[in-house]
Design an enzyme around this catalytic site. Structure first.
Site, PDB file in Angstrom:
ATOM      1  N   SER A  97       8.881  37.944 -11.185  1.00 22.43           N
ATOM      2  CA  SER A  97       8.397  36.570 -11.076  1.00 22.43           C
ATOM      3  C   SER A  97       9.221  35.846 -10.006  1.00 22.43           C
ATOM      4  CB  SER A  97       8.576  35.883 -12.435  1.00 22.43           C
ATOM      5  OG  SER A  97       8.230  34.549 -12.315  1.00 22.43           O
ATOM      6  N   GLY A  98       8.525  35.211  -9.085  1.00 26.91           N
ATOM      7  CA  GLY A  98       9.204  34.467  -8.024  1.00 26.91           C
ATOM      8  C   GLY A  98       9.521  35.301  -6.801  1.00 26.91           C
ATOM      9  N   ASN A 135      10.590  30.443 -11.261  1.00 20.93           N
ATOM     10  CA  ASN A 135       9.757  30.159 -10.087  1.00 20.93           C
ATOM     11  C   ASN A 135       9.084  28.797 -10.251  1.00 20.93           C
ATOM     12  OD1 ASN A 135       7.935  30.171  -8.007  1.00 20.93           O
ATOM     13  ND2 ASN A 135       6.806  31.980  -8.697  1.00 20.93           N
TER      14      ASN A 135
HETATM   15  N1  LIG Z   1       6.942  34.870   2.521  1.00 13.39           N
HETATM   16  C1  LIG Z   1       7.518  33.774   2.046  1.00 13.39           C
HETATM   17  N2  LIG Z   1       8.038  32.872   2.864  1.00 13.39           N
HETATM   18  C2  LIG Z   1       8.647  31.785   2.379  1.00 13.39           C
HETATM   19  N3  LIG Z   1       8.793  31.499   1.105  1.00 13.39           N
HETATM   20  C3  LIG Z   1       8.291  32.361   0.240  1.00 13.39           C
HETATM   21  C4  LIG Z   1       7.626  33.547   0.649  1.00 13.39           C
HETATM   22  N4  LIG Z   1       7.258  34.214  -0.424  1.00 13.39           N
HETATM   23  C5  LIG Z   1       7.643  33.481  -1.466  1.00 13.39           C
HETATM   24  N5  LIG Z   1       8.282  32.376  -1.069  1.00 13.39           N
HETATM   25  C6  LIG Z   1       8.875  31.331  -1.948  1.00 13.39           C
HETATM   26  O1  LIG Z   1       9.058  31.884  -3.244  1.00 13.39           O
HETATM   27  C7  LIG Z   1       8.326  31.142  -4.214  1.00 13.39           C
HETATM   28  C8  LIG Z   1       7.774  32.080  -5.227  1.00 13.39           C
HETATM   29  O2  LIG Z   1       6.774  32.872  -4.626  1.00 13.39           O
HETATM   30  P1  LIG Z   1       5.463  33.273  -5.412  1.00 13.39           P
HETATM   31  O3  LIG Z   1       4.951  32.147  -6.170  1.00 13.39           O
HETATM   32  O4  LIG Z   1       4.579  33.924  -4.454  1.00 13.39           O
HETATM   33  O5  LIG Z   1       6.090  34.321  -6.422  1.00 13.39           O
HETATM   34  P2  LIG Z   1       5.330  35.273  -7.408  1.00 13.39           P
HETATM   35  O6  LIG Z   1       5.882  36.641  -7.206  1.00 13.39           O
HETATM   36  O7  LIG Z   1       3.874  35.118  -7.275  1.00 13.39           O
HETATM   37  O8  LIG Z   1       5.822  34.758  -8.810  1.00 13.39           O
HETATM   38  P3  LIG Z   1       5.087  34.747 -10.230  1.00 13.39           P
HETATM   39  O9  LIG Z   1       5.016  36.163 -10.739  1.00 13.39           O
HETATM   40  O10 LIG Z   1       5.994  33.930 -11.063  1.00 13.39           O
HETATM   41  O11 LIG Z   1       3.758  34.141 -10.043  1.00 13.39           O
HETATM   42  C9  LIG Z   1       7.268  30.406  -3.414  1.00 13.39           C
HETATM   43  O12 LIG Z   1       6.880  29.241  -4.042  1.00 13.39           O
HETATM   44  C10 LIG Z   1       7.950  30.152  -2.107  1.00 13.39           C
HETATM   45  O13 LIG Z   1       8.741  29.019  -2.231  1.00 13.39           O
END
Ligand SMILES: Nc1ncnc2c1ncn2[C@@H]1O[C@H](COP(=O)(O)OP(=O)(O)OP(=O)(O)O)[C@@H](O)[C@H]1O
Length: 852
Positions: A16-17, A63
Site C-alpha cells: 500500500s502506497g 497512504n
Molecule cells: N511515480 C510517482 N511519482 C510521484 N509520486 C508518486 C508516484 N507513484 C506514487 N507516488 C506517490 O505515492 C502515493 C501513493 O501512490 P499510490 O496511491 O499509487 O499507491 P498504491 O500502491 O496504489 O497504494 P494503495 O495500495 O494503498 O492504493 C501517491 O499519492 C503519490 O503521492
C-alpha cells in the site's frame, strides 16, 4: 497485442502506497496516446480516476490516497488498434470505512470534498454541515490531508460528472445519498424501558436522514428501532438493544454508500461502453489494494492480504513456473531460478474444510460462535500449518509472502456477515427517491438468487470475495500477462527519501530479485521460427536458398552479427536476450521507412549489438569467475557447457571470429536437430502406417468374429430345440422304466421283506435309477445353460450316447432281477399253497364237496 493476436493484461502489484494507482494512470495515459483515435473516449478513460478515487480512496496510515477497492480497467481496441471503449470492474469496496475509522485515517474522500466544496444552494438543500460535525467523519482525529484542497477537488469532481453526462438531477440525488449517510451517523438512540431496549431520537439527524432518502421520520425510526420476527403464531416485533440499533443504522449507511459506488461505476461504464465497435481486443490494467500490515489488523486486511497472495501466485506461475516449463519443452538449457512459492499460504486460506476461510464461514450462522471462540477454533485447527501462528487472546498470525501479519478477530464475524434487515430494504423500496428504490430492487433481486450464487445475500463477505477473486484470476489467465511491481521508497510518504531496509525487504518478498535473475539469464523475447522469418526475413541482403523459416531466421541473425550468447534456438521458437529485439526492430523500421538498407545504419546496429554482446560476455565472464571461486567444482554442469563457456571466456580478444564460429556451430546444431526431427517424423509416419494396417486387420478379424458369433448363436438355438426334444425323449424313455420299477417294487410287496438278499438287488437298481436320472438331468442342465461353452450340441450328443448305453445295460439287469424275483415268488407261493391246501380238503370234505 495487435502483433500477437492475444489480449494482454498488466498486473500492478506492491505494498500500500507503493504507487500502483499512479502507475495505472500512467499506463492508461500511455495506451491512450498509443491508441489515440477517438479523442473523446481516451479523455474520458483518463478522467475516470477522478470519480473513482473520490468514491473509493481514502487516507490511511500508509497512504494519503489509498485505494480501498480493487479495479480492473479493460481498454478495448478496434481492429486497427484504436481505443474504442472501456469497461471498469470493481472488487469489494471496504464498506466498514464508512462507519468506522482508525485513528489518523479518513473515510472516503468524497465526504470531505462535499462538506468543504458544496456550493451554497446544494448545502442548503442537503442541510449540510462541516465534516467535523458528522460523527462518522469526526470519530478519527483526521479531517484533512496535508497539501490537499478538498473544496477544489469537489469542483473538479462536479466537472467530471458533467463530462460523464450524469444529469444535474442525478447528481443531486447522488449528493442527497451521501448527505443521508452522514446524517445517519448522527442518529442517536435512547432507552425506552428497563430491558435495555432503545429507539431512535426524534432529532435533526433523523429528520434530515429521512428527508434525504425520501421517507417519513417515523418510518425510519421504526425500521431502526425494531424488527419483525416470523413465528408459527404470526409476526412478533422484537425491539432493539442499543448495539442492535447501532448495527442496523450502520448497515443501512454502508449499504447506501456501496450501492451508490456501484451506481457511479455503472454510469461510467455506460458512457465508455464499446457498443457496436466491439472486436474483442482488449488490454486490462489491474490495480488492486496493496498488501497491508498495521499495528492492529482486522477483517479488511485479512481479505486484502489474501487477494495479494492470489496475485503473487499468478506472478510466480507466469514468471517462474510456466517460463521454466517452456524452456524445458523447447529444448533450451541453463535457465533455472529458485523462487519462494506461496502455495502453502494460499492453502492456509483456501483449504476445505480446514482453512481460514472455511472455518470463518462455519461460524456465520452459529449462535454460540463469537470472535473469541473463532480465534480458539482457528488455533486448534491450524496450529500445525507452516504459515499459521497462534497468538495471545483473539489474535492469530499469518506468514504472508510479504511478511508476517497479526490479525485480531474482533468483529470478524459481524463484518463477514454484513446483512441488512428486511425492514430496511422494505423502507428503501417505499422511498420517494429514485436511487433508494433502485438500490432496494437490486437487493431484492439478489435475495431471489440461488443461495450458492455470488450475489446471494446468504453468502458471506469472504465467500463473495473469494468467488470474485477467482473470476478475476480466470479473466487474467486468458490474457498474456505483464507485471509491474511498485516499490515503496520510504514509510513517511516523502519524496527523495530512500530507506534501504524497506526497499530490500520488498524486493526480496515480492520475488522481484528472482524475476530479474530469471530475466537476465533468460530470454524475455521469443518468437516462433515462422514469426521471426515473416517479420525480419525481408531484411536479408542475399536471397536465402533454403526457404524454411529456421534457415531464414538464422541467416538474419548472422547478417546482423548477433552474438551467439544473445539468443538460443529452440525446437519451435527463437529465444532472444534483452535488447536484441530493439536492434532488429530499428533495422526493420529503417528499411520500411527509407526502403533501403544503409551501411551506416547497419554499422550502427552492428556496433550496438557488438557492445551489448561484449557486455554480456564480460558480465558472464566475471560472474563465472566469481562463481568458480566460491564453487570450485560444479558436478551437475555438463562437459559440453563447460567447454563452451571456457571457449567464450578465452576468446574475448577474438570475439567476432569466435562468435561466427559459434553461430556456425549453432546453425549446424539447428540443422542437425532439424534432420533428426525429420527422421523422427519419418519413423513416426512409418509407425502410423503400421498402426493403420494393424487397425484394418483388427477390423476384419472383428467382422469375422461377429459372423462366427452369429453362427454360433444359430447353432445354440438349434441345439436348444434339439435338447428340448432329447429331454422329452429321455423323459418318455425313463417313464416305462420307472413304471417297471414301480411295478417290480409293488409286486415284491411283503414278499420282498422275506426274501432278504434278493431285496437288495431291486433296491440297488431303484437307487441306481434315481441317481442316474439325477445325474442325466444335471448334465442336461449344465450343457444347456447360456454360460456353457459353445460345444453344448456335441456334449448333448455324448450325453445321449451315454444314456442309451446305460439304458440298455440297465434294462438287461432289470430284466434279470425281475426274472429272479418272479422265480422266487413262484417258489414262495407254492410253499404257501402247500401249507393251507390240506385244510382246504378238510373243509370241503366237511361240507360234502370234493376238492377241485
Ligand atoms: N511515480 C510517482 N511519482 C510521484 N509520486 C508518486 C508516484 N507513484 C506514487 N507516488 C506517490 O505515492 C502515493 C501513493 O501512490 P499510490 O496511491 O499509487 O499507491 P498504491 O500502491 O496504489 O497504494 P494503495 O495500495 O494503498 O492504493 C501517491 O499519492 C503519490 O503521492
Amino acid at each position: 497485442m495487435m502483433n500477437d493476436g492475444v489480449n494482454q493484461s498488466l498486473m500492478i502489484s506492491g505494498e500500500s502506497g507503493a504507487g500502483k494507482t499512479e502507475t495505472a494512470k500512467f499506463a492508461v495515459q500511455y495506451l491512450a496516446a498509443l491508441g489515440g483515435g477517438n479523442v473523446g473516449i481516451e479523455c474520458q478513460i483518463l478522467q475516470t480516476s477522478c470519480l473513482l478515487e473520490a468514491f473509493g480512496n481514502s487516507k490511511t496510515s500508509m497512504n494519503d490516497n489509498s485505494s480501498r477497492f480493487g479495479k480492473l480497467i479493460e481498454i478495448h481496441f478496434t481492429a486497427a488498434g484504436k481505443i474504442c471503449g472501456s469497461k471498469i470492474r470493481t472488487f469489494l469496496l471496504e464498506k466498514s470505512r464508512v462507519v468506522q475509522l482508525a485513528n489518523g485515517e479518513r473515510s472516503y474522500h468524497i465526504f470531505y470534498q462535499l462538506c468543504a466544496g458544496a456550493p451554497q444552494a446544494l448545502r442548503e438543500r442537503l442541510n449540510l454541515k462541516m465534516a467535523n460535525e458528522y460523527n462518522y467523519l469526526a470519530q478519527s482525529d483526521c479531517l484533512v490531508i496535508n497539501g490537499v484542497d478538498d473544496a477544489q477537488r469537489f469542483l473538479k469532481f462536479m466537472e467530471t460528472l458533467d463530462i460523464f453526462q450524469i444529469s444535474k438531477g442525478e447528481q443531486d440525488q447522488a449528493f442527497a445519498m451521501l448527505a443521508a449517510v452522514l446524517w445517519l451517523g448522527n442518529i442517536s438512540f435512547h432507552a425506552i424501558d428497563y430491558e435495555n431496549h432503545v429507539e431512535a431520537s426524534n432529532d435533526e439527524a433523523l429528520i434530515n436522514a429521512a428527508r434525504l432518502i425520501g421517507c417519513e421520520p417515523h418510518e425510519l425510526k421504526e425500521a431502526l428501532s425494531a424488527r419483525r420476527i416470523q413465528t408459527e403464531e404470526g409476526n412478533i416485533v422484537e425491539k432493539f438493544t442499543m448495539q442492535q440499533a447501532i448495527d442496523a443504522r450502520d448497515a443501512l449507511a454502508k449499504f447506501i454508500y456501496a450501492s451508490l459506488f456501484d451506481w457511479l461505476v455503472e454510469q461510467i461504464n455506460n458512457l465508455l461502453e464499446v457498443g457496436k465497435q466491439h472486436t474483442g481486443w482488449s488490454i486490462s490494467i489491474l490495480d488492486i489494494y496493496g498488501f497491508e500490515s498495521f499495528k492492529k489488523n482486522s477483517f479488511e486486511q485479512f481479505c486484502i492480504n489474501y487477494a495479494n497472495e492470489r496475485l503473487q501466485q499468478h506472478f510466480n506461475r507466469h514468471i517462474f513456473k510456466l517460463e521454466q516449463e517452456e524452456y524445458e519443452l523447447d529444448g533450451i538449457d541453463g535457465v533455472k531460478v529458485d523462487f519462494a512459492d506461496n502455495q502453502e499460504c494460499l492453502d492456509l486460506f483456501e483449504k476445505k474444510p480446514i482453512g481460514l476461510l472455511s472455518l470463518l464461514d462455519e461460524d456465520l450462522h452459529s449462535p454460540d460462535a463469537n470472535d473469541a471462540t473463532l480465534a480458539n477454533k482457528l488455533k486448534q485447527n491450524l496450529n500445525g500449518m507452516a504459515c499459521f501462528k497462534g497468538d495471545k487472546g483473539r489474535v492469530f498470525g499469518v506468514r504472508h509472502f510479504a511478511g508476517e501479519v497479526l490479525y485480531d478477530t474482533n468483529d470478524f464475524l459481524k463484518k463477514n456477515q454484513d446483512s441488512l434487515n428486511p425492514e430496511l430494504i422494505e423502507l428503501l423500496s417505499s422511498c420517494n427517491g429514485q436511487l433508494p428504490q433502485l438500490f432496494a430492487i437490486k437487493m431484492l433481486n439478489q435475495t431471489l438468487e440461488p443461495a450458492t450464487s455470488l450475489d446471494s445475500p446468504n453468502q458471506s463477505v469472504s465467500a463473495k470475495f473469494k468467488g470474485k477473486l477467482f473470476k478475476l484470476m480466470q479473466r487474467l489467465e486468458k490474457t498474456k500477462p505483464h507485471f509491474i511491481c511498485c516499490i515503496k521508497p520510504n514509510r513517511k510518504q516523502l519524496p527523495g527519501m530512500y530507506e534501504e531496509d524497506l526497499v530490500s525487504q520488498q524486493l526480496r518478498c515480492s520475488g522481484v530479485l528472482e524475476a530479474v535473475r530469471m530475466s537476465r539469464s533468460g530470454y524475455p523475447t521469443r518468437m516462433t521460427h515462422q514469426e521471426f522469418a515473416d517479420r525480419y526475413g525481408f531484411l536479408l541482403l542475399e536471397t536465402n536458398e533454403s526457404q524454411d523459416p529456421l534457415s531464414i531466421s538464422v541467416a538474419v541473425l548472422k547478417q546482423f552479427n548477433m552474438l551467439p550468447g544473445m539468443y538460443q534456438i529452440g525446437y519451435t521458437k527463437l529465444y532472444l536476450r534483452i535488447g536484441l529485439i530493439g536492434v532488429l526492430e530499428d533495422r526493420r523500421k529503417q528499411v520500411l521507412q527509407t526502403g533501403k538498407y544503409t551501411d551506416e545504419a547497419n554499422k550502427g546496429s552492428t556496433l550496438l549489438t557488438a557492445i551489448i554482446g561484449l557486455q554480456s560476455v564480460i558480465r558472464g565472464c566475471l560472474v563465472r569467475k566469481h562463481f568458480s571461486n566460491s564453487h570450485k567444482l560444479i558436478p551437475s554442469r555438463s562437459k559440453q557447457k563447460l567447454v563452451r563457456e571456457n571457449s567464450e571466456a578465452n576468446d574475448i580478444p577474438n570475439e567476432q571470429s569466435s562468435a561466427m564460429a559459434e553461430l556456425q556451430r549453432r546453425v549446424v546444431d539447428a540443422e542437425a536437430s532439424l534432420g533428426q526431427k525429420q527422421q523422427e517424423n519419418a519413423t513416426l509416419q512409418e509407425q502410423l502406417q503400421q498402426y493403420e494396417a494393424k487397425m484394418k486387420k483388427m477390423d476384419e478379424q472383428l467382422q469375422q468374429s461377429e459372423a462366427k458369433m452369429k453362427k454360433t448363436e444359430e447353432q445354440l438355438q438349434q441345439s436348444e430345440a434339439k435338447m428340448k426334444k432329447t429331454e422329452e425323449m429321455l423323459r418318455k424313455q425313463t417313464a416305462p422304466l420307472q413304471a417297471s420299477l414301480a411295478a417290480a417294487k409293488k409286486s415284491e410287496g411283503s414278499a420282498m421283506e422275506e426274501v432278504g438278499g434278493r431285496e437288495n438287488g431291486v433296491s440297488s437298481l431303484v437307487k441306481e435309477f434315481e441317481q442316474q436320472k439325477q445325474s442325466f438331468e444335471d448334465d442336461i442342465n449344465k450343457t444347456t445353460q447360456p454360460a456353457s461353452n459353445m460345444n453344448s450340441y456335441e456334449e448333448l450328443r455324448k450325453l445321449k450316447r451315454r444314456f442309451r448305453a446305460w439304458k440298455k445295460d440297465y434294462k438287461v439287469r432289470l430284466k434279470e432281477t425281475k426274472a429272479i424275483v418272479r422265480k422266487h415268488r413262484h417258489q414262495d407261493s407254492d410253499k404257501t399253497r402247500k401249507k393251507w391246501w390240506p385244510n382246504r380238503g378238510k373243509v370241503l370234505q366237511n361240507c360234502g364237496k370234493s376238492p377241485s
